[in-house]
Design a protein around this motif. Structure first.
Motif, PDB file in Angstrom:
ATOM      1  N   GLU C  45       0.885  -1.169   0.000  1.00  0.00           N
ATOM      2  CA  GLU C  45       0.000   0.000   0.000  1.00  0.00           C
ATOM      3  C   GLU C  45       0.923   1.218   0.000  1.00  0.00           C
ATOM      4  O   GLU C  45       1.662   1.450   0.958  1.00  0.00           O
ATOM      5  N   ILE C  46       0.913   1.975  -1.094  1.00  0.00           N
ATOM      6  CA  ILE C  46       1.872   3.081  -1.252  1.00  0.00           C
ATOM      7  C   ILE C  46       1.157   4.416  -1.360  1.00  0.00           C
ATOM      8  O   ILE C  46       0.159   4.543  -2.074  1.00  0.00           O
ATOM      9  N   MET C  47       1.660   5.422  -0.644  1.00  0.00           N
ATOM     10  CA  MET C  47       1.175   6.797  -0.807  1.00  0.00           C
ATOM     11  C   MET C  47       2.380   7.683  -1.125  1.00  0.00           C
ATOM     12  O   MET C  47       3.347   7.713  -0.369  1.00  0.00           O
ATOM     13  N   ASN C  48       2.307   8.382  -2.246  1.00  0.00           N
ATOM     14  CA  ASN C  48       3.384   9.313  -2.612  1.00  0.00           C
ATOM     15  C   ASN C  48       3.047  10.721  -2.145  1.00  0.00           C
ATOM     16  O   ASN C  48       1.950  11.219  -2.395  1.00  0.00           O
ATOM     17  N   LEU C  49       3.998  11.356  -1.483  1.00  0.00           N
ATOM     18  CA  LEU C  49       3.789  12.762  -1.097  1.00  0.00           C
ATOM     19  C   LEU C  49       5.129  13.478  -1.021  1.00  0.00           C
ATOM     20  O   LEU C  49       6.172  12.832  -0.965  1.00  0.00           O
ATOM     21  N   ILE C  50       5.105  14.785  -1.101  1.00  0.00           N
ATOM     22  CA  ILE C  50       6.277  15.670  -1.007  1.00  0.00           C
ATOM     23  C   ILE C  50       7.215  15.492  -2.214  1.00  0.00           C
ATOM     24  O   ILE C  50       7.446  16.445  -2.941  1.00  0.00           O
ATOM     25  N   GLY C  51       7.790  14.312  -2.418  1.00  0.00           N
ATOM     26  CA  GLY C  51       8.602  14.051  -3.616  1.00  0.00           C
ATOM     27  C   GLY C  51       9.852  14.898  -3.726  1.00  0.00           C
ATOM     28  O   GLY C  51      10.141  15.471  -4.769  1.00  0.00           O
ATOM     29  N   THR C  58      11.213  21.063   3.846  1.00  0.00           N
ATOM     30  CA  THR C  58      10.997  22.182   4.780  1.00  0.00           C
ATOM     31  C   THR C  58      10.135  21.725   5.961  1.00  0.00           C
ATOM     32  O   THR C  58       9.562  20.641   5.946  1.00  0.00           O
ATOM     33  N   ASN C  59      10.018  22.579   6.960  1.00  0.00           N
ATOM     34  CA  ASN C  59       9.126  22.240   8.073  1.00  0.00           C
ATOM     35  C   ASN C  59       7.669  22.222   7.620  1.00  0.00           C
ATOM     36  O   ASN C  59       6.849  21.508   8.190  1.00  0.00           O
ATOM     37  N   HIS C  60       7.389  22.981   6.591  1.00  0.00           N
ATOM     38  CA  HIS C  60       6.052  22.904   6.006  1.00  0.00           C
ATOM     39  C   HIS C  60       5.793  21.489   5.471  1.00  0.00           C
ATOM     40  O   HIS C  60       4.710  20.931   5.680  1.00  0.00           O
ATOM     41  N   ASP C  61       6.786  20.929   4.808  1.00  0.00           N
ATOM     42  CA  ASP C  61       6.658  19.543   4.316  1.00  0.00           C
ATOM     43  C   ASP C  61       6.466  18.572   5.488  1.00  0.00           C
ATOM     44  O   ASP C  61       5.665  17.648   5.412  1.00  0.00           O
ATOM     45  N   ARG C  62       7.225  18.812   6.554  1.00  0.00           N
ATOM     46  CA  ARG C  62       7.121  17.904   7.710  1.00  0.00           C
ATOM     47  C   ARG C  62       5.745  17.997   8.358  1.00  0.00           C
ATOM     48  O   ARG C  62       5.208  16.999   8.848  1.00  0.00           O
ATOM     49  N   LEU C  63       5.208  19.206   8.357  1.00  0.00           N
ATOM     50  CA  LEU C  63       3.857  19.385   8.903  1.00  0.00           C
ATOM     51  C   LEU C  63       2.854  18.609   8.044  1.00  0.00           C
ATOM     52  O   LEU C  63       1.949  17.948   8.574  1.00  0.00           O
ATOM     53  N   ASP C  84      19.681  12.677   4.258  1.00  0.00           N
ATOM     54  CA  ASP C  84      20.371  13.816   4.876  1.00  0.00           C
ATOM     55  C   ASP C  84      19.611  14.445   6.039  1.00  0.00           C
ATOM     56  O   ASP C  84      20.219  14.971   6.961  1.00  0.00           O
ATOM     57  N   THR C  85      18.291  14.431   5.978  1.00  0.00           N
ATOM     58  CA  THR C  85      17.513  15.011   7.084  1.00  0.00           C
ATOM     59  C   THR C  85      16.543  13.991   7.661  1.00  0.00           C
ATOM     60  O   THR C  85      15.544  14.375   8.278  1.00  0.00           O
ATOM     61  N   MET C  86      16.852  12.700   7.491  1.00  0.00           N
ATOM     62  CA  MET C  86      15.988  11.668   8.067  1.00  0.00           C
ATOM     63  C   MET C  86      15.878  11.849   9.582  1.00  0.00           C
ATOM     64  O   MET C  86      14.797  11.682  10.167  1.00  0.00           O
ATOM     65  N   TYR C  92      11.111  15.313  14.569  1.00  0.00           N
ATOM     66  CA  TYR C  92       9.890  16.112  14.417  1.00  0.00           C
ATOM     67  C   TYR C  92       8.651  15.254  14.684  1.00  0.00           C
ATOM     68  O   TYR C  92       7.734  15.655  15.408  1.00  0.00           O
ATOM     69  N   LEU C  93       8.644  14.053  14.118  1.00  0.00           N
ATOM     70  CA  LEU C  93       7.495  13.152  14.308  1.00  0.00           C
ATOM     71  C   LEU C  93       7.450  12.625  15.747  1.00  0.00           C
ATOM     72  O   LEU C  93       6.371  12.506  16.347  1.00  0.00           O
ATOM     73  N   ALA C  94       8.601  12.335  16.301  1.00  0.00           N
ATOM     74  CA  ALA C  94       8.650  11.824  17.680  1.00  0.00           C
ATOM     75  C   ALA C  94       8.132  12.881  18.658  1.00  0.00           C
ATOM     76  O   ALA C  94       7.403  12.566  19.611  1.00  0.00           O
ATOM     77  N   ASP C  95       8.484  14.139  18.405  1.00  0.00           N
ATOM     78  CA  ASP C  95       8.041  15.227  19.285  1.00  0.00           C
ATOM     79  C   ASP C  95       6.527  15.390  19.278  1.00  0.00           C
ATOM     80  O   ASP C  95       5.950  15.958  20.208  1.00  0.00           O
TER      81      ASP C  95
END
Lengths: 163, 163, 163, 163
Positions: C45-51, C58-63, C84-86, C92-95
């Motif tokens: 089951e795959i969902m593509n986003l941000i790309g 950006t933090n907008h992408d993370r949001l 590089d920013t994994m 961010y997700l853990a917080d």
């Protein structure tokens, strides 16, 4: 069998992925050629020089290439070259009226990304050069073979075609 | 550019792994040739016939091959053939004195296992055929090219060499 | 078997070579994931986003990623992310104290250049997620698996290691 | 991270093409595992034993495998096994009530023919084993993971599925 020298000048053919930099770099040692020879179960005579993307190749580089060809004992020379200025280098060499048989080839896709097109270009050039019985400058790319002025890169289709 | 017909007769070149049977089978549709053409960014004229491992090829098969060559409108024909009896078929065709230019090739390793040697053999044969200016039966394998009686399979080394 | 959603955000994992541009681009449709599923003989089951390349995230992408995770019906989520920013995204997700089980993975080498490392990372993450019995944010890369604060990219060695 | 031992017993996973014989043989040295470790940028602890196609595996071989597992200092063991009798060996080991955590995996397609499925199976098993917190005998194949009696080879579909 003719004695063939492969001069590898860099180009997309020799691009490899650098995981640390996260980008492609030119493999100036042309490991792709050694790997093809090993898998093809034969031996190549390889000379590495210039080691550039063909967009970065200067007339100084072309002079170096021409001088190396002239000094070489080989009469049949296969040149691995970047695709963007393969025509410029071919014309430069043709204008010099070298009395040798020269075939230029390269790749649209790096050997390291997918080996098929690079191998096909190189080995078709190798076979072509083996049967050619005339001097001049030729290009062998994407199944097309002929004198350098007959085969051109089509930038929209992303491959070489005949005029 | 010469108009070349590729006759694919089976052989190791066309072996594919069948996960259900757990063994190699001959792909009688020669998908390997289509894949090389697609990746090489060009088109092949392909005819599939016989579809056998060359150890299973009979003189009846060779007669079929000869008749197909004779009936073909193509003057330049590249034959993909198994390696074990490539010399037998080549001699059979040579004895028939066909007034065409025929190059046989094949592979020690299936294209589906590793595409490099199969691609290199096929495309060197393709380039060789493009520059050849004489009739006869030739073999192009493992970087060696020449008349069929000059290139032989060395069963101990597992590759073709010149005599 | 747990129901797993794969969210693919781009990254080196999904880089493909564009022969026309002569450079790598992000495949926003994540064909690599579809190819792995097909060859692995299973379904994702795959969902593509941000790309994006993770350096451009950006933090907008993370949001957006966080919101998508929160809205998803899936409790077990595997995120394909640039390397590089994994760690930034993981933290961010853990917080955000999501009550789900999340594993991030990616690749040092694009699947299209060599499929092994990308496949190994993805599938080890998939297996790990299947057996994990706790909530939190985890990373699975280069054979290392653990909570997001235990696994880091070593930029000099060019791989992920444990602290 | 758990300390994992990989016991490689042969199977389709380890089949390689022998160009001289013109057929597949079992690579008893499991070079495929070394190549995955190298490309995955990590290290495996590997033990090679038996080295057979699983159709040829005898109860004597299974006894040897069981004894080796019992004598091993490792608690977490990943077994690379042929697919045809993976269930027989799994049940044999389960009946022995070993107090260890054992995951069996293998491949429908040899790593040497296409590395993706073999790598996916191995690395999903590796990730699964890392997160499993119970003893027993498990199978991880084709994206399916569970106790050995839940995952079976479907000989018609040519893949493993859940019951």
């Amino acid at each position: 069998m003719k004695k063939i020298l492969i001069m590898s000048t860099g180009g997309t053919f020799n691009k490899i992925y650098d995981p640390i930099k996260g980008e492609f770099i030119i493999d100036v040692e042309s490991q792709a050629l050694n790997e093809i020879a090993k898998k093809w179960l034969c031996e190549f005579e390889i000379m590495n020089l210039i080691g550039k993307d063909s967009l970065d190749m200067t007339n100084h580089d072309r002079l170096e290439l021409l001088a190396t060809i002239n000094q070489s004992e080989y009469h049949h020379i296969l040149i691995v070259h970047g695709t963007d200025t393969m025509d410029v280098t071919a014309e430069y060499l043709a204008d010099a009226d070298i009395e040798k048989c020269i075939v230029l080839t390269g790749a649209m896709v790096p050997y390291s990304v997918d080996p098929v097109e690079a191998t096909a270009n190189l080995c078709s050039a190798y076979g072509y050069l083996n049967a050619l019985n005339k001097e001049g400058v030729f290009i062998a790319m994407n199944g097309m073979m002929g004198t350098y002025d007959q085969i051109k890169k089509d930038r929209f289709k992303g491959k070489f075609t005949t005029l």
